[in-house]
Design a protein around this motif. Sequence first.
Motif, PDB file in Angstrom:
ATOM      1  N   ASP A  82      25.886 -42.394   7.595  1.00 46.93           N
ATOM      2  CA  ASP A  82      25.428 -41.026   7.858  1.00 46.93           C
ATOM      3  C   ASP A  82      24.373 -40.567   6.860  1.00 46.93           C
ATOM      4  N   ALA A  83      24.135 -41.342   5.828  1.00 50.07           N
ATOM      5  CA  ALA A  83      23.106 -40.984   4.857  1.00 50.07           C
ATOM      6  C   ALA A  83      21.753 -40.890   5.560  1.00 50.07           C
ATOM      7  N   ALA A  84      21.143 -39.706   5.491  1.00 48.64           N
ATOM      8  CA  ALA A  84      19.908 -39.443   6.227  1.00 48.64           C
ATOM      9  C   ALA A  84      19.479 -38.022   5.889  1.00 48.64           C
ATOM     10  N   GLU A  85      18.428 -37.569   6.564  1.00 47.96           N
ATOM     11  CA  GLU A  85      18.021 -36.178   6.432  1.00 47.96           C
ATOM     12  C   GLU A  85      18.343 -35.461   7.732  1.00 47.96           C
ATOM     13  N   TYR A  86      18.864 -34.259   7.600  1.00 48.22           N
ATOM     14  CA  TYR A  86      19.331 -33.501   8.751  1.00 48.22           C
ATOM     15  C   TYR A  86      18.519 -32.216   8.882  1.00 48.22           C
ATOM     16  N   PHE A  87      18.077 -31.969  10.099  1.00 44.24           N
ATOM     17  CA  PHE A  87      17.240 -30.804  10.372  1.00 44.24           C
ATOM     18  C   PHE A  87      17.896 -29.916  11.424  1.00 44.24           C
ATOM     19  N   CYS A  88      17.937 -28.648  11.115  1.00 44.05           N
ATOM     20  CA  CYS A  88      18.355 -27.632  12.070  1.00 44.05           C
ATOM     21  C   CYS A  88      17.085 -27.032  12.682  1.00 44.05           C
ATOM     22  N   ALA A  89      17.140 -26.677  13.948  1.00 41.00           N
ATOM     23  CA  ALA A  89      15.944 -26.149  14.607  1.00 41.00           C
ATOM     24  C   ALA A  89      16.330 -25.108  15.642  1.00 41.00           C
ATOM     25  N   VAL A  90      15.421 -24.170  15.866  1.00 34.85           N
ATOM     26  CA  VAL A  90      15.588 -23.162  16.914  1.00 34.85           C
ATOM     27  C   VAL A  90      14.383 -23.245  17.842  1.00 34.85           C
ATOM     28  N   LEU A  91      14.626 -23.109  19.118  1.00 32.35           N
ATOM     29  CA  LEU A  91      13.549 -23.206  20.103  1.00 32.35           C
ATOM     30  C   LEU A  91      13.025 -21.826  20.431  1.00 32.35           C
ATOM     31  N   ASP A  92      11.717 -21.679  20.330  1.00 28.12           N
ATOM     32  CA  ASP A  92      11.048 -20.479  20.823  1.00 28.12           C
ATOM     33  C   ASP A  92      10.789 -20.719  22.306  1.00 28.12           C
ATOM     34  N   THR A  93      11.612 -20.122  23.161  1.00 30.22           N
ATOM     35  CA  THR A  93      11.514 -20.446  24.588  1.00 30.22           C
ATOM     36  C   THR A  93      10.206 -19.957  25.196  1.00 30.22           C
ATOM     37  N   GLY A  94       9.607 -18.939  24.603  1.00 27.87           N
ATOM     38  CA  GLY A  94       8.326 -18.474  25.126  1.00 27.87           C
ATOM     39  C   GLY A  94       7.210 -19.435  24.777  1.00 27.87           C
ATOM     40  N   ARG A  95       7.196 -19.878  23.572  1.00 35.56           N
ATOM     41  CA  ARG A  95       6.143 -20.756  23.087  1.00 35.56           C
ATOM     42  C   ARG A  95       6.519 -22.228  23.238  1.00 35.56           C
ATOM     43  N   ARG A  96       7.795 -22.475  23.527  1.00 33.96           N
ATOM     44  CA  ARG A  96       8.329 -23.817  23.691  1.00 33.96           C
ATOM     45  C   ARG A  96       8.211 -24.668  22.445  1.00 33.96           C
ATOM     46  N   ALA A  97       8.101 -24.039  21.308  1.00 29.95           N
ATOM     47  CA  ALA A  97       7.988 -24.778  20.056  1.00 29.95           C
ATOM     48  C   ALA A  97       9.315 -24.767  19.323  1.00 29.95           C
ATOM     49  N   LEU A  98       9.650 -25.872  18.707  1.00 29.55           N
ATOM     50  CA  LEU A  98      10.796 -25.939  17.819  1.00 29.55           C
ATOM     51  C   LEU A  98      10.349 -25.493  16.432  1.00 29.55           C
ATOM     52  N   THR A  99      11.127 -24.594  15.841  1.00 31.76           N
ATOM     53  CA  THR A  99      10.941 -24.244  14.436  1.00 31.76           C
ATOM     54  C   THR A  99      12.053 -24.918  13.656  1.00 31.76           C
ATOM     55  N   PHE A 100      11.656 -25.738  12.720  1.00 37.17           N
ATOM     56  CA  PHE A 100      12.620 -26.526  11.956  1.00 37.17           C
ATOM     57  C   PHE A 100      12.905 -25.892  10.602  1.00 37.17           C
ATOM     58  N   GLY A 101      14.117 -26.129  10.123  1.00 34.66           N
ATOM     59  CA  GLY A 101      14.397 -25.855   8.734  1.00 34.66           C
ATOM     60  C   GLY A 101      13.771 -26.925   7.858  1.00 34.66           C
ATOM     61  N   SER A 102      13.911 -26.748   6.570  1.00 40.60           N
ATOM     62  CA  SER A 102      13.276 -27.667   5.624  1.00 40.60           C
ATOM     63  C   SER A 102      14.048 -28.964   5.452  1.00 40.60           C
ATOM     64  N   GLY A 103      15.232 -29.016   6.035  1.00 41.57           N
ATOM     65  CA  GLY A 103      16.002 -30.255   5.984  1.00 41.57           C
ATOM     66  C   GLY A 103      16.988 -30.309   4.831  1.00 41.57           C
ATOM     67  N   THR A 104      18.067 -31.058   5.039  1.00 41.25           N
ATOM     68  CA  THR A 104      19.054 -31.351   3.997  1.00 41.25           C
ATOM     69  C   THR A 104      19.211 -32.860   3.923  1.00 41.25           C
ATOM     70  N   ARG A 105      18.970 -33.387   2.749  1.00 43.06           N
ATOM     71  CA  ARG A 105      19.122 -34.834   2.570  1.00 43.06           C
ATOM     72  C   ARG A 105      20.557 -35.131   2.154  1.00 43.06           C
TER      73      ARG A 105
END
Lengths: 116, 113
Positions: free
Chosen positions: B85-108
């Motif tokens: 499981d060692a890796a980097e993990y990213f949380c993201a939210v989808l802007d449904t209007g713009r269809r873009a994912l906004t990511f967090g900075s990640g947790t290693r």
Amino acid sequence: DAGVIQSPRHEVTEMGQEVTLRCKPISGHDYLFWYRQTMMRGLELLIYFNNNVPIDDSGMPEDRFSAKMPNASFSTLKIQPSEPRDSAVYFCASSPRRGSSYNEQFFGPGTRLTVL
Amino acid sequence: AQSVTQPDIHITVSEGASLELRCNYSYGATPYLFWYVQSPGQGLQLLLKYFSGDTLVQGIKGFEAEFKRSQSSFNLRKPSVHWSDAAEYFCAVLDTGRRALTFGSGTRLQVQP
């Protein structure tokens, strides 16, 4: 399914050279996205296409960057001229318009670009 | 504009221990939330997603996440961590209007034997 395919996986070039990154989305997906990952800015959207038409390019950093999608199976991201600050990992992702995976984005393995 | 905050840049856990990675989001409407994992030199793999319904969602590799609207959080959990499981993990939210994912900075995540 082969997933999203990107080429090349690694690219090393010199400042001022033209760089072209390529992407083949998952067959049947209507949306295609280009993201860039850097240490300073993290993952950020550059541009996305819907049915081969660019919809939002507000993330494209400057005129040196351009993207095209001539057909449903292929997209390119071009940097001309390249600069050292363009060094990053560039990801392509695709997404279906409908179905159980609607609103999911499937990412390719990325292209690691180094500009010397 | 939407945003995602992952307050932990780096977490180390022992193999077999439980894990919780924190994620807070800011979004004006009902959020579409995701957790992705990135192994070194690899692309992003979707672990799980929340669109609506049950606030506890199950994902791949034994991961789960709980959506808490009152806390604007979507924390990722795993009861027993494996070395893989060692890796980097990213949380993201989808802007449904713009269809873009906004990511967090990640947790290693680092896993100790």
